[in-house]
Scaffold this active site. Structure first.
Site, PDB file in Angstrom:
ATOM      1  N   HIS A 119       2.708   1.659  -6.460  1.00 22.98           N
ATOM      2  CA  HIS A 119       3.723   1.887  -7.491  1.00 22.98           C
ATOM      3  C   HIS A 119       4.489   3.180  -7.246  1.00 22.98           C
ATOM      4  CE1 HIS A 119       1.108   4.886  -9.528  1.00 22.98           C
ATOM      5  NE2 HIS A 119       0.170   4.183  -8.917  1.00 22.98           N
ATOM      6  N   ARG A 124      -1.156   5.575 -31.931  1.00 23.51           N
ATOM      7  CA  ARG A 124      -2.197   5.956 -30.959  1.00 23.51           C
ATOM      8  C   ARG A 124      -3.247   6.884 -31.533  1.00 23.51           C
ATOM      9  NH1 ARG A 124       1.740   6.639 -25.760  1.00 23.51           N
ATOM     10  NH2 ARG A 124       2.080   4.414 -25.606  1.00 23.51           N
ATOM     11  N   CYS A 134       4.701  18.152  21.243  1.00 25.71           N
ATOM     12  CA  CYS A 134       5.171  18.568  19.903  1.00 25.71           C
ATOM     13  C   CYS A 134       6.427  17.809  19.495  1.00 25.71           C
ATOM     14  CB  CYS A 134       5.479  20.059  19.889  1.00 25.71           C
ATOM     15  SG  CYS A 134       4.046  21.060  20.282  1.00 25.71           S
TER      16      CYS A 134
HETATM   17  O1  MEZ Z   1       5.067   5.239 -23.960  1.00 19.37           O
HETATM   18  C1  MEZ Z   1       3.919   5.144 -23.506  1.00 19.37           C
HETATM   19  O2  MEZ Z   1       3.205   6.128 -23.347  1.00 19.37           O
HETATM   20  C2  MEZ Z   1       3.370   3.813 -23.206  1.00 19.37           C
HETATM   21  C3  MEZ Z   1       4.165   2.663 -23.604  1.00 19.37           C
HETATM   22  C4  MEZ Z   1       2.172   3.723 -22.640  1.00 19.37           C
HETATM   23  C5  MEZ Z   1       1.513   2.437 -22.457  1.00 19.37           C
HETATM   24  O3  MEZ Z   1       0.511   2.208 -23.112  1.00 19.37           O
HETATM   25  O4  MEZ Z   1       1.990   1.629 -21.673  1.00 19.37           O
END
Ligand code: MEZ
Length: 595
Positions: A91, A425, A44
């Protein structure tokens, strides 16, 4: 009497069945990492601290330290990876080994919460469990519960939370930052396109003529005038200072591009057009760590505590290992993000979006709105939910608007353009949903690929269809090649003439002329929730009577009002930094006034 006997027998039966089930599970259980280690003769103490009781804190600091001692850190491991997709290099930055590798239960692959990779993990096969979308109901605080004390509690570790924590710390306050997920960074970590700011030195160096007034006008127009004008004024006026602050902390925001709805280039990101979110959250995390700020992951705030007058007095936390405990504080800053990953809340506020995919991390379940409202906060604009036009079909990966900003076009299955690609958008998403199959192809060439580093990631994730010529690409997409050739030729003429007669696209930085040619199939997905807790210009949470709640602050996506009916791309990261800093400063000033 007979009834009681019956109930007793039923309980006995249930106990027997549940014992049998759990015994069965135990008996057929696959080995977990603890078994694997034991089989190798390790005790352990190889994972837990030698000589101490086997007690793990919510950050799982000791087991993680031990993993690194034996196996090396993420960077070492990433060099050894045999996978096409390298799970140790992502990332997400530096994360705990125990995010995926568990000692006493099957290991889980956190990446699979969003991606569809074919990755096997030792001693486990499953993707990470999603956090519950419901906050636990706490009727009564148990007596004698463990209690701690601090000046400020920050709830949520995205860019708003980290900025608030760093600022409050630098103003002399003692801060505890709580994050329910096993990693820090929230949705900010996924932000791609850039951070909007007006009048920065980076814009001036590039001869871009911008001002907070233009940013204000663009933002109000994008939000259909529904935005809180005072908050938009703060967003625009502080934006250049926020870029400066991040730069001082070590961030690189020197590349400037265009995102939808902005009338000039004001979207700041690292050199070469790398993704902004992973970079700035890493910089913020490093700065928080350097300051020794007390950051606790796997720690879900389940209640915000108030006194009889409604003033905020702290939080109740459910820690993964420590269980329920209380932190008394003079102020609480709510920075827990939005609710795009809570399908129930999305469907409740916007029934038309029921079942739609999302670009968000799994923790974006609206805890903040629920906590804030229960603590007396007013909610505004909750039905304003943004769908982002370009989520890659068959995945939850957002294809950044910056690809269109740098020149890509959208074509339908008939091979034709159908919209000004860099409109807002909502308008772009609505246009895609009217096309055959409710999807579109995002088409770009080698020149655009070279202009934006982030695009390489989409190749890495196998999301891109490639063609040696436009015809080759069209054939692979099964769309009429003569029409696509004609569409691209007409578009290239518009670029040359600086006039898009068809769709009035205002900015066409590149023609599509250089082979290879590429396409990604995209569809709209839930991306951002504009509504949330009402705040004033000092980020104080406003109650249902329109008055600020003492000791209660909020910043970032958990709040409503900045973006009105529709957020412009790049305004979110800008909001998190500006309002996060204000919240940290104002909360620290409040704490000082109480000393
Ligand atoms: O601000 C956002 O949501 C953004 C820039 C997204 C993207 O398409 O990269």
């Amino acid at each position: 009497m007979k009834g009681r006997v019956l109930v007793f027998l039923m309980v006995l039966c249930l106990l027997f069945v549940s014992f049998a089930v759990s015994y069965g599970q135990q008996a057929s259980k696959d080995p977990v990492l603890a078994d694997v280690h034991k089989a190798k003769g390790l005790q352990c103490a190889s994972c837990h601290e030698k000589g101490k009781k086997v007690k793990v804190d919510d950050n799982e600091a000791i087991p993680n330290k031990q993993c690194v001692v034996c196996h090396g850190n993420l960077s070492t491991l990433s060099k050894k990876s045999k996978h096409e997709i390298n799970p140790h290099k992502s990332h997400l930055g530096d994360i705990n080994c125990t995010t995926c590798h568990h000692g006493h239960k099957p290991s889980t692959t956190y990446c699979l919460s969003c991606h569809n990779f074919d990755i096997k993990i030792p001693a486990g096969t499953v993707s990470a469990p999603l956090p519950s979308i419901k906050l636990p109901e706490i009727k009564e605080i148990p007596k004698g519960i463990k209690t701690e004390k601090t000046d400020i509690v920050v709830v949520g570790s995205g860019a708003a939370g980290l900025s608030a924590a760093i600022t409050a710390h630098d103003k002399g306050a003692k801060v505890i930052l709580l994050e329910k997920m096993p990693i820090t960074g929230g949705n900010s970590q996924l932000a791609a396109g850039g951070m909007n700011a007006a009048g920065t030195k980076f814009q001036k160096e590039k001869g871009i003529n911008d001002s907070p007034d233009i940013m204000y006008e663009d933002t109000m127009k994008g939000g259909k005038g529904q935005n809180d004008p005072a908050l938009v004024r703060i967003l625009a006026d502080h934006s250049a200072k926020s870029v400066e602050w991040l730069t001082e902390l070590g961030a690189d925001l020197s590349d400037v591009g265009r995102l939808g709805g902005s009338s000039v280039n004001r979207s700041h990101r690292p050199k070469g057009g790398a993704a902004v979110g992973a970079h700035i959250t890493q910089v913020l995390k490093e700065n928080a760590t350097k300051r020794n700020i007390d950051i606790r992951i796997n720690s879900r705030v389940v209640k915000i505590l108030e006194d009889k007058k409604g003033n905020i007095t702290g939080v109740l936390v459910e820690g993964k290992h420590s269980g329920l405990y209380r932190i008394n504080s003079k102020a609480v800053i709510l920075t827990a993000g939005g609710f795009s990953a809570n399908p129930e809340m999305v469907a409740y506020y916007q029934p038309a979006y029921k079942g739609m995919t999302t670009s968000n991390q799994p923790g974006a379940t609206g805890d903040g709105m629920q906590l804030g409202e229960k603590a007396g906060g007013q909610l505004v604009d909750m039905k304003e939910i943004q769908i982002h036009p370009t989520v890659a079909v068959g995945s939850r990966i957002l294809i950044t608007e910056a690809v269109r900003g740098n020149g890509a076009i959208l074509v339908n299955r008939e091979g034709k353009r159908f919209v000004n690609e860099i409109t807002t958008r909502d308008a772009c998403s609505a246009a895609i949903l009217k096309q055959t199959g409710k999807t579109a192809f995002l088409v770009f060439d080698e020149g655009i690929r070279k202009s934006l580093k982030q695009i390489e990631g989409y190749f890495h994730l196998n999301l891109v269809v490639e063609g040696n010529s436009i015809k080759d690409l069209a054939d692979k997409l099964k769309i009429p090649s003569d029409v696509l050739e004609d569409t691209i030729s007409t578009y290239n003429k518009a670029v040359e003439a600086k006039n898009d007669a068809e769709f009035k696209r205002p900015d066409m930085p590149r023609a599509l002329k250089t082979a290879k040619f590429y396409a990604i199939e995209v569809m709209p997905g839930i991306h951002y929730t504009m509504g949330g807790i009402k705040i004033d210009t000092e980020t104080k949470v406003i109650n249902k009577d329109g008055k600020p709640i003492k000791g209660f602050y909020a910043a970032g996506e958990v709040t409503g009002g900045v973006h009105g009916a529709n957020r412009l791309g790049g305004n979110s990261i800008s909001e998190t930094i500006t309002f996060g800093r204000i919240a940290g400063q104002k909360a620290a000033e409040f704490v000082r006034s109480k000393r």
